[in-house]
Motif scaffolding. Structure first.
Motif, PDB file in Angstrom:
ATOM      1  N   ALA A 107      24.214  44.691  41.646  1.00  0.00           N
ATOM      2  CA  ALA A 107      25.634  44.971  41.905  1.00  0.00           C
ATOM      3  C   ALA A 107      25.799  45.405  43.355  1.00  0.00           C
ATOM      4  O   ALA A 107      26.541  46.332  43.664  1.00  0.00           O
ATOM      5  N   GLY A 108      25.083  44.717  44.247  1.00  0.00           N
ATOM      6  CA  GLY A 108      25.084  45.105  45.644  1.00  0.00           C
ATOM      7  C   GLY A 108      25.973  44.267  46.539  1.00  0.00           C
ATOM      8  O   GLY A 108      26.043  44.497  47.746  1.00  0.00           O
ATOM      9  N   GLY A 109      26.681  43.294  45.954  1.00  0.00           N
ATOM     10  CA  GLY A 109      27.501  42.409  46.765  1.00  0.00           C
ATOM     11  C   GLY A 109      28.884  42.963  47.043  1.00  0.00           C
ATOM     12  O   GLY A 109      29.382  43.847  46.341  1.00  0.00           O
ATOM     13  N   THR A 110      29.521  42.407  48.065  1.00  0.00           N
ATOM     14  CA  THR A 110      30.874  42.836  48.431  1.00  0.00           C
ATOM     15  C   THR A 110      31.949  42.001  47.756  1.00  0.00           C
ATOM     16  O   THR A 110      33.123  42.379  47.762  1.00  0.00           O
ATOM     17  N   GLY A 111      31.574  40.858  47.176  1.00  0.00           N
ATOM     18  CA  GLY A 111      32.530  40.033  46.454  1.00  0.00           C
ATOM     19  C   GLY A 111      33.542  39.341  47.348  1.00  0.00           C
ATOM     20  O   GLY A 111      34.711  39.204  46.975  1.00  0.00           O
ATOM     21  N   ASN A 112      33.121  38.863  48.505  1.00  0.00           N
ATOM     22  CA  ASN A 112      34.052  38.233  49.445  1.00  0.00           C
ATOM     23  C   ASN A 112      34.754  37.021  48.854  1.00  0.00           C
ATOM     24  O   ASN A 112      35.934  36.775  49.129  1.00  0.00           O
ATOM     25  N   ARG A 113      34.043  36.249  48.026  1.00  0.00           N
ATOM     26  CA  ARG A 113      34.636  35.030  47.474  1.00  0.00           C
ATOM     27  C   ARG A 113      35.765  35.333  46.486  1.00  0.00           C
ATOM     28  O   ARG A 113      36.610  34.488  46.234  1.00  0.00           O
ATOM     29  N   MET A 114      35.759  36.539  45.920  1.00  0.00           N
ATOM     30  CA  MET A 114      36.834  36.914  45.012  1.00  0.00           C
ATOM     31  C   MET A 114      38.124  37.205  45.775  1.00  0.00           C
ATOM     32  O   MET A 114      39.230  37.060  45.248  1.00  0.00           O
ATOM     33  N   GLY A 115      37.988  37.643  47.043  1.00  0.00           N
ATOM     34  CA  GLY A 115      39.150  37.848  47.892  1.00  0.00           C
ATOM     35  C   GLY A 115      40.010  39.046  47.532  1.00  0.00           C
ATOM     36  O   GLY A 115      41.207  39.069  47.830  1.00  0.00           O
ATOM     37  N   GLN A 116      39.417  40.069  46.904  1.00  0.00           N
ATOM     38  CA  GLN A 116      40.177  41.250  46.509  1.00  0.00           C
ATOM     39  C   GLN A 116      39.791  42.449  47.375  1.00  0.00           C
ATOM     40  O   GLN A 116      38.878  42.389  48.195  1.00  0.00           O
ATOM     41  N   ASP A 117      40.503  43.555  47.189  1.00  0.00           N
ATOM     42  CA  ASP A 117      40.266  44.751  48.000  1.00  0.00           C
ATOM     43  C   ASP A 117      39.164  45.637  47.436  1.00  0.00           C
ATOM     44  O   ASP A 117      38.809  46.641  48.065  1.00  0.00           O
ATOM     45  N   ILE A 118      38.643  45.303  46.283  1.00  0.00           N
ATOM     46  CA  ILE A 118      37.597  46.094  45.640  1.00  0.00           C
ATOM     47  C   ILE A 118      36.467  45.154  45.245  1.00  0.00           C
ATOM     48  O   ILE A 118      36.731  44.005  44.847  1.00  0.00           O
ATOM     49  N   PRO A 119      35.203  45.552  45.377  1.00  0.00           N
ATOM     50  CA  PRO A 119      34.107  44.669  44.969  1.00  0.00           C
ATOM     51  C   PRO A 119      34.266  44.251  43.505  1.00  0.00           C
ATOM     52  O   PRO A 119      34.652  45.057  42.654  1.00  0.00           O
ATOM     53  N   LYS A 120      33.960  42.999  43.214  1.00  0.00           N
ATOM     54  CA  LYS A 120      34.261  42.439  41.896  1.00  0.00           C
ATOM     55  C   LYS A 120      33.566  43.179  40.761  1.00  0.00           C
ATOM     56  O   LYS A 120      34.115  43.268  39.651  1.00  0.00           O
ATOM     57  N   GLN A 121      32.373  43.746  41.016  1.00  0.00           N
ATOM     58  CA  GLN A 121      31.668  44.443  39.947  1.00  0.00           C
ATOM     59  C   GLN A 121      32.371  45.732  39.523  1.00  0.00           C
ATOM     60  O   GLN A 121      32.107  46.256  38.442  1.00  0.00           O
ATOM     61  N   PHE A 122      33.274  46.221  40.376  1.00  0.00           N
ATOM     62  CA  PHE A 122      34.001  47.456  40.056  1.00  0.00           C
ATOM     63  C   PHE A 122      35.460  47.197  39.686  1.00  0.00           C
ATOM     64  O   PHE A 122      36.211  48.139  39.412  1.00  0.00           O
ATOM     65  N   MET A 123      35.869  45.944  39.675  1.00  0.00           N
ATOM     66  CA  MET A 123      37.224  45.618  39.250  1.00  0.00           C
ATOM     67  C   MET A 123      37.400  45.955  37.769  1.00  0.00           C
ATOM     68  O   MET A 123      36.485  45.788  36.970  1.00  0.00           O
ATOM     69  N   THR A 124      38.583  46.422  37.416  1.00  0.00           N
ATOM     70  CA  THR A 124      38.880  46.779  36.033  1.00  0.00           C
ATOM     71  C   THR A 124      39.596  45.624  35.338  1.00  0.00           C
ATOM     72  O   THR A 124      40.615  45.139  35.817  1.00  0.00           O
ATOM     73  N   ILE A 125      39.037  45.203  34.217  1.00  0.00           N
ATOM     74  CA  ILE A 125      39.616  44.138  33.405  1.00  0.00           C
ATOM     75  C   ILE A 125      39.774  44.668  31.981  1.00  0.00           C
ATOM     76  O   ILE A 125      38.806  45.127  31.366  1.00  0.00           O
TER      77      ILE A 125
END
Length: 239
Positions: free
Chosen positions: A8-26
């Motif tokens: 879970a060390g990535g920044t999630g640039n391809r998701m294009g959001q303001d929060i890293p994808k692993q910490f996004m709430t769904i």
């Protein structure tokens, strides 16, 4: 001992959001928690380690506390690449006193639909053969992209495998592989299975994955698919 090592060390640039994808709430739960829960509830998993994006360690631990992830034992700092992040986690486990025969299941932190059966089969296969790689044979016609065109591939699709995670090996084997890769200048493999392939390991035993486990949250479209799967159930008439 069986340890899940989540990346879970990535920044999630391809998701294009303001929060890293692993910490996004769904659906009121962070993505990384869905993934951790799969291992938390598995009876054969003794501990969970997470290689975490620097600066998010406190958030991760707070989420784990909130959702009662009691098997989370280690949080290690991520690296500049997936290969480096996994290596950081392996070194951390070794320094924490885990023996070389510890079975390590390396799992993408944003691949939240791994099943109990896949986890069990990875552990059993690794114990029997020393390696386990999760994947599915291709159903699609696969071609090679060259610039703006595609070209035929000679390998029949029945022999092509879409790898997923976990990738499962003894800790000592993983560490030795990563050290040899560094010595050979192999520095940016995308997964443990490709690292060992680059080192000349020709056969790694396959564990059958699933289409659900194939969902790795990379784009916003993946989030919609994930939400749909969360709220779906198997039809009663299906065998």
């Amino acid at each position: 001992m069986n340890i899940a090592l989540l990346t879970a060390g990535g920044t999630g640039n391809r998701m294009g959001q303001d929060i890293p994808k692993q910490f996004m709430t769904i659906d009121n739960k962070p993505v990384i928690i869905y993934t951790m829960e799969a291992f938390q509830t598995h009876p054969e998993i003794d501990g969970i380690a997470v290689v975490c994006l620097k600066g998010w360690e406190v958030v991760l631990q707070s989420y784990a506390n909130q959702y009662n992830i009691t098997k989370l034992r280690w949080i290690f700092e991520g690296g500049d690449s997936n290969q480096q992040s996994i290596y950081n986690g392996l070194i951390g486990l070794k320094e924490a006193g885990c023996p070389d025969d510890t079975i390590v299941l390396v799992q993408d932190g944003v691949r939240p639909l791994v099943s109990k059966e896949i986890i069990s089969n990875n552990i059993a296969t690794c114990r029997k053969y020393g390696y386990a790689v999760t994947g599915l044979t291709c159903k699609e016609a696969i071609m090679e992209q060259v610039d703006d065109t595609v070209r035929a591939i000679d390998i029949p699709r029945e022999r092509l495998v879409r790898t997923q995670t976990p990738h499962t090996y003894p800790l000592g084997v993983l560490l030795d592989g990563h050290r040899k890769a560094k010595e050979k200048g192999i520095t940016n493999t995308v997964a443990s299975c490709t690292l060992f392939g680059a080192l000349g390991i020709k056969e790694q035993h396959l564990v059958k994955g699933s289409e659900q486990n194939g969902l790795k949250l990379t784009s916003t479209e993946d989030i919609e698919l994930f939400k749909a799967l969360l709220h779906s159930s198997k039809e009663a008439w299906l065998k």
